[in-house]
Design a protein around this motif. Structure first.
Motif, PDB file in Angstrom:
ATOM      1  N   SER A   1       0.794  -1.184  -0.162  1.00  0.00           N
ATOM      2  CA  SER A   1      -0.071   0.031   0.033  1.00  0.00           C
ATOM      3  C   SER A   1       0.793   1.352   0.057  1.00  0.00           C
ATOM      4  CB  SER A   1      -1.055  -0.091   1.169  1.00  0.00           C
ATOM      5  OG  SER A   1      -0.181   0.260   2.537  1.00  0.00           O
ATOM      6  N   PRO A   2       0.250   2.413  -0.484  1.00  0.00           N
ATOM      7  CA  PRO A   2       0.989   3.522  -0.454  1.00  0.00           C
ATOM      8  C   PRO A   2       1.367   3.973   0.923  1.00  0.00           C
ATOM      9  CG  PRO A   2      -0.674   3.881  -1.948  1.00  0.00           C
ATOM     10  CD  PRO A   2      -0.722   2.512  -1.293  1.00  0.00           C
ATOM     11  N   TYR A   3       0.536   3.829   1.814  1.00  0.00           N
ATOM     12  CA  TYR A   3       0.616   4.068   3.207  1.00  0.00           C
ATOM     13  C   TYR A   3       2.022   3.261   4.000  1.00  0.00           C
ATOM     14  CZ  TYR A   3       0.095   4.114   8.496  1.00  0.00           C
ATOM     15  OH  TYR A   3       0.336   4.332   9.904  1.00  0.00           O
ATOM     16  N   THR A   4       2.128   2.091   3.522  1.00  0.00           N
ATOM     17  CA  THR A   4       3.086   1.009   3.903  1.00  0.00           C
ATOM     18  C   THR A   4       4.740   1.794   3.192  1.00  0.00           C
ATOM     19  OG1 THR A   4       1.918  -0.667   3.920  1.00  0.00           O
ATOM     20  CG2 THR A   4       4.233  -1.077   3.930  1.00  0.00           C
ATOM     21  N   VAL A   5       4.556   2.250   2.046  1.00  0.00           N
ATOM     22  CA  VAL A   5       5.663   2.753   1.318  1.00  0.00           C
ATOM     23  C   VAL A   5       6.150   4.146   2.177  1.00  0.00           C
ATOM     24  CG1 VAL A   5       6.683   3.954  -0.631  1.00  0.00           C
ATOM     25  CG2 VAL A   5       5.388   1.777  -0.900  1.00  0.00           C
ATOM     26  N   GLU A   6       4.956   5.084   2.557  1.00  0.00           N
ATOM     27  CA  GLU A   6       5.170   6.256   3.064  1.00  0.00           C
ATOM     28  C   GLU A   6       5.963   6.059   4.264  1.00  0.00           C
ATOM     29  OE1 GLU A   6       6.026   9.904   3.098  1.00  0.00           O
ATOM     30  OE2 GLU A   6       4.561   9.159   1.304  1.00  0.00           O
ATOM     31  N   THR A   7       5.315   4.963   5.109  1.00  0.00           N
ATOM     32  CA  THR A   7       5.855   4.685   6.460  1.00  0.00           C
ATOM     33  C   THR A   7       7.445   4.387   6.383  1.00  0.00           C
ATOM     34  OG1 THR A   7       3.853   4.115   7.343  1.00  0.00           O
ATOM     35  CG2 THR A   7       5.585   3.348   8.435  1.00  0.00           C
ATOM     36  N   HIS A   8       7.710   3.206   5.398  1.00  0.00           N
ATOM     37  CA  HIS A   8       9.014   2.954   5.350  1.00  0.00           C
ATOM     38  C   HIS A   8      10.026   4.115   4.812  1.00  0.00           C
ATOM     39  CE1 HIS A   8       8.992  -1.440   5.841  1.00  0.00           C
ATOM     40  NE2 HIS A   8       8.153  -1.582   4.883  1.00  0.00           N
ATOM     41  N   LYS A   9       9.357   4.902   4.130  1.00  0.00           N
ATOM     42  CA  LYS A   9      10.341   5.946   3.662  1.00  0.00           C
ATOM     43  C   LYS A   9      10.472   7.201   4.735  1.00  0.00           C
ATOM     44  CE  LYS A   9       9.947  10.173   0.302  1.00  0.00           C
ATOM     45  NZ  LYS A   9       9.276  10.968  -0.593  1.00  0.00           N
ATOM     46  N   LYS A  10       9.829   7.346   5.534  1.00  0.00           N
ATOM     47  CA  LYS A  10       9.896   8.127   6.582  1.00  0.00           C
ATOM     48  C   LYS A  10      10.948   7.553   7.662  1.00  0.00           C
ATOM     49  CE  LYS A  10       5.306  10.448   7.064  1.00  0.00           C
ATOM     50  NZ  LYS A  10       4.037  10.646   7.808  1.00  0.00           N
ATOM     51  N   ASN A  11      10.638   6.136   8.073  1.00  0.00           N
ATOM     52  CA  ASN A  11      11.676   5.556   8.612  1.00  0.00           C
ATOM     53  C   ASN A  11      13.104   5.614   8.033  1.00  0.00           C
ATOM     54  OD1 ASN A  11       9.687   4.700  10.576  1.00  0.00           O
ATOM     55  ND2 ASN A  11       9.260   2.891   9.625  1.00  0.00           N
TER      56      ASN A  11
END
Length: 211
Positions: A177-187
Motif C-alpha cells: 500500500s502507499p501508506y506502507t511505502v510512506e511509512t518505510h520512507k519516513k523510517n
C-alpha cells in the motif's frame, strides 16, 4: 565577426543568489542571462521556451530535484550545457551528475572567476568541469550501511526512490500500500538522518549501496 554571447538560464530558488549571479554576468560580453526559474517543475517548460545554451542548476529546488531536471533537459536537448551550482559537496553526487550527462559541478561559494572559467570550459569542450573545492576523489565505503542495518524491504524502496519513482508507483511495483511505502520512507529518512531525495542519492553513491 564576433562570437554571439552564450545564453544562460539560472535555476535557483534563493533571490539573493540569483541577484549575485545576474550581477556577475552584467558586464560579461560572452554571456547573457535570459532569466531565472525558481520552481523545479517549471524548468523544462522554461528551457523549451527560452532555448538557453547553458543551464546553471541548483540541485535542491522546490517540487523537483536537480538530478531529475538534469535528466529531463538532456533528454530534451543534449546540446544544452548543464552546470550544477550547489552546496552539496559529496563525491557521490558529483559522480551521479556525470552519469546523468552534466557538464560541470561548482559549489555556491566558488569565486566569480571559477564560475566564468567553468562556463568558458563547458562552452568549448566536452570534458566535465569540476570547480575548486569540489570533492571529486574516489572514496571507499566506510561500512556505514552495515552499521545502519537496512532491511531488505527498505533497500528495495531506496532503490525505487533513487530511480525517481514516487510513492504510488513504488506501492504498485512492490505490491504494497502507499501508506506502507510512506511509512518505510519516513523510517529510512530518519534512520539515515537525511531530509530529501538528493541526500538519499548521496548516501547510496557514497556507500556503494547497490554495487
Amino acid at each position: 565577426m564576433e562570437n554571439q554571447p552564450k545564453n544562460i538560464l539560472i535555476c535557483e530558488d534563493h533571490q539573493i543568489v540569483i541577484d549575485g549571479l545576474v550581477s556577475i554576468f552584467k558586464n560579461q560580453k560572452d554571456f547573457n542571462v535570459l532569466g531565472y526559474v525558481k520552481d523545479g517543475k517549471d524548468v523544462l517548460s522554461k528551457v523549451k521556451n527560452d532555448n538557453p545554451d547553458i543551464l546553471l542548476l541548483d540541485l535542491n529546488l522546490p517540487n523537483k530535484n536537480g538530478l531529475d531536471i538534469l535528466n529531463e533537459v538532456k533528454l530534451y536537448n543534449s546540446e544544452i550545457k548543464v552546470v550544477i551550482l550547489t552546496m552539496y559537496n559529496k563525491e557521490g553526487i558529483v559522480k551521479k551528475v556525470k552519469q546523468c550527462g552534466g557538464d560541470g559541478f561548482l559549489l555556491k561559494n566558488c569565486s566569480s572567476d571559477d564560475l566564468l572559467r567553468a562556463l568558458d570550459s563547458v562552452s568549448e569542450k566536452k570534458t566535465f568541469y569540476v570547480g575548486k573545492g569540489v570533492n571529486n576523489s574516489i572514496e571507499e565505503s566506510d561500512g556505514f550501511t552495515e552499521k545502519i542495518k537496512l532491511t531488505r524491504r527498505e533497500k528495495e524502496i531506496i532503490a525505487e526512490l533513487v530511480k525517481g519513482y514516487n510513492v504510488p508507483q513504488i506501492a504498485e511495483s512492490l505490491y504494497i500500500s502507499p501508506y506502507t511505502v510512506e511509512t518505510h520512507k519516513k523510517n529510512i529518512f530518519k534512520k539515515l538522518n537525511i531530509h530529501n531525495s538528493i541526500d538519499l542519492i548521496t548516501f547510496v553513491n557514497d556507500n556503494n549501496l547497490f554495487t
